[in-house]
Design a protein around this motif. Structure first.
Motif, short mmCIF file in Angstrom:
data_model
loop_
_atom_site.label_atom_id
_atom_site.label_comp_id
_atom_site.label_asym_id
_atom_site.label_seq_id
_atom_site.Cartn_x
_atom_site.Cartn_y
_atom_site.Cartn_z
N SER A 133 89.18 -46.22 51.11
CA SER A 133 88.94 -46.84 50.20
C SER A 133 89.31 -48.15 49.87
O SER A 133 91.00 -48.35 49.74
N GLN A 158 84.31 -48.34 50.23
CA GLN A 158 84.56 -47.30 50.66
C GLN A 158 83.75 -46.32 51.79
O GLN A 158 83.23 -46.34 52.06
N LEU A 196 81.33 -44.98 42.71
CA LEU A 196 81.31 -46.00 44.11
C LEU A 196 79.93 -47.14 43.79
O LEU A 196 79.98 -47.90 44.05
N ILE A 241 83.92 -39.64 44.05
CA ILE A 241 84.46 -41.64 45.06
C ILE A 241 83.30 -41.63 44.71
O ILE A 241 82.94 -43.30 44.37
N THR A 242 82.75 -40.92 45.57
CA THR A 242 81.25 -42.13 45.90
C THR A 242 80.01 -42.80 44.63
O THR A 242 79.77 -43.76 45.05
#
Length: 484
Positions: free
Chosen positions: A380, A337, A15, A11-12
């Motif tokens: 998020s 995030q 993003l 996810i990091t």
């Protein structure tokens, strides 16, 4: 645990790639831990209105309360403003904020905040700061009235005083500050906690009688607590900015007596501190940074020599949280995030620990425990927003994953069974998808409503046994923000 960390990394990275490929003219303001610090201070300043009152036997910051649902922490993560919103609040002179949401079938969480800074002239300023919050850790209506004097350029001294309904719970703070929040500052302060408590409690003891049980328990400080705190806010240097917020509540002793039953006197000894640190890098397209937050409290309760009081224990609670955040904007699209890895320790040890901390449906027995867990929290956000006027839309994901570290009970295989019998609020997985819609009336006024869809289905009880029924509606909430 490993799968969750890999998921977070993906996810990091996604993003980060997304926002670094965008272009945006207006830079974001920043992120701050000042609101987190103030919530921490409120537990120290307004003891009487913390859950359980001044003489509560389980931790200053009320980490675990049986009224909480297993989704209490993810509820607060969903309903509250973020640390980026807290930055906007900090730089405003006059502002009001409200956040409210469902905690369980019958109760709301609600927090109202108002601030008013009035400048008489270049040297004199009146400060009013008010908080109303009703939640399971506290039920408070706390105002602080302050005055600040500018000695010369960048040098200021000030004082503020709590305004509350408890005469024993009044606090006076004095501070010195160089600089200001926007451009960088150093502030040191000292607070005289409960400065009138001994006189008030002595009057209460004298008013106790068989027809008036209002004053059946009184106390006297033999060593009064002081609160020393310091704020270091750096200026922005080459897009970097940092904060260090710390406070120490000094060692205190008080003697507690019963005016109703003879020979039930005991000692309370207490320590507490907190530390918050933040470093961020600002770019025209967003902000990225790291945070660290720590809260610690310790209570030792023991009977006085010759007393018939039974409890004799030490309660030690602390939490350490390391966080990461990244935000980005492109025109009216915003992505965020937030992630925190938290270690929580809750120890209740002694010859005779309290027997009244279990839920009402369990027998009151003494359960010592040494609880430790790691928690992974995430928020998020994908937002369609306007800074001027118009509809605000959002899609969010919230998660609270808990990894218990204690031993498994040999009779049933449940990890940390003693703790979970006392506090059946430990669910190892909580995650939800949240939809929000709002409207910005003008740059200074907006309102928002949200509703959540339960991803985990509530299939697990806090005690560790599976549940058959599932739920998908996971609560609604609302916010209102006004500046003037």
């Amino acid at each position: 645990m490993r799968q969750a960390i890999l998921y977070l990394k993906r996810i990091t990275i996604t993003l980060f790639i997304l926002i670094t490929g965008l272009q945006q003219v207006d830079a974001q303001n920043g992120v701050t831990l000042m609101e987190w610090e103030q919530r921490t201070l409120n537990f120290m300043l307004d003891r009487n209105n913390n859950y359980g009152g001044t003489l509560y036997n389980r931790g200053l910051f009320r980490e675990n309360v049986n009224l909480m649902s297993p989704e209490h922490e993810i509820d607060l993560l969903t309903y509250r403003y973020t640390m980026a919103d807290a930055y906007d609040w900090q730089v405003a002179d006059q502002a009001y904020r409200m956040a409210s949401g469902s905690l369980n079938a019958t109760e709301f969480y609600i927090e109202n905040k108002i601030k008013f800074n009035y400048l008489f002239n270049d040297n004199h300023k009146l400060l009013v700061d008010g908080t109303h919050e009703e939640k399971l850790r506290a039920d408070r209506f706390l105002f602080q009235l302050g005055y600040e004097y500018r000695i010369k350029e960048n040098h200021r001294v000030g004082a503020n005083h709590t305004l509350t309904n408890s005469k024993s719970d009044l606090d006076l703070s004095l501070y010195y500050r160089y600089g200001d929040f926007k451009t960088g500052m150093v502030q040191t302060g000292i607070t005289y906690l409960d400065w009138g408590a001994n006189v008030v409690q002595d009057l209460a003891a004298g008013s106790a009688n068989q027809w008036n049980d209002r004053y059946k328990t009184t106390y006297q400080y033999t060593r009064r607590p002081l609160l020393f705190n310091m704020k270091l806010i750096s200026p922005t240097i080459k897009n970097f900015r940092a904060e260090l917020l710390t406070g120490i509540q000094s060692y205190s002793e008080k003697e507690v007596s019963s005016t109703e039953v003879e020979n039930l006197d005991y000692w309370d000894e207490e320590w507490a501190h907190y530390v918050g640190a933040l470093v961020q890098y600002s770019h025209p397209i967003g902000v990225v940074g790291l945070t660290f937050q720590r809260r610690f409290s310790k209570l030792r309760r023991q009977p006085l020599p010759g007393s018939d009081f039974q409890d004799d224990f030490i309660n030690r609670q602390f939490s350490d949280s390391g966080g990461f955040f990244v935000t980005g904007n492109y025109r009216k699209i915003s992505v965020e995030q937030w992630m925190w890895l938290v270690r929580v320790v809750d120890q209740l040890q002694g010859d005779a620990v309290p027997d009244d901390i279990s839920p009402d449906y369990l027998e009151n027995v003494r359960r010592p425990f040494d609880f430790e867990e790691y928690r992974l929290k995430m928020k998020s956000r994908l937002l369609y927003v306007s800074s001027e006027r118009g509809v605000q839309l959002g899609l969010e994901f919230h998660a609270d994953y808990r990894y218990l570290q204690g031993e498994e009970d040999p009779s049933n295989g449940i990890r940390d069974y003693n703790f979970r019998r006392a506090y059946p609020i430990v669910r190892e997985r909580s995650d939800r998808i949240t939809f929000t819609i709002g409207y910005r009336i003008n740059p200074n006024v907006y309102l928002l409503a949200g509703v959540s869809y339960d991803v985990d289905g509530d299939r697990e009880s806090g005690i560790g046994w599976p549940r058959q029924e599932t739920t998908r509606f996971d609560g609604g909430f609302g916010r209102l923000s006004v500046e003037w």
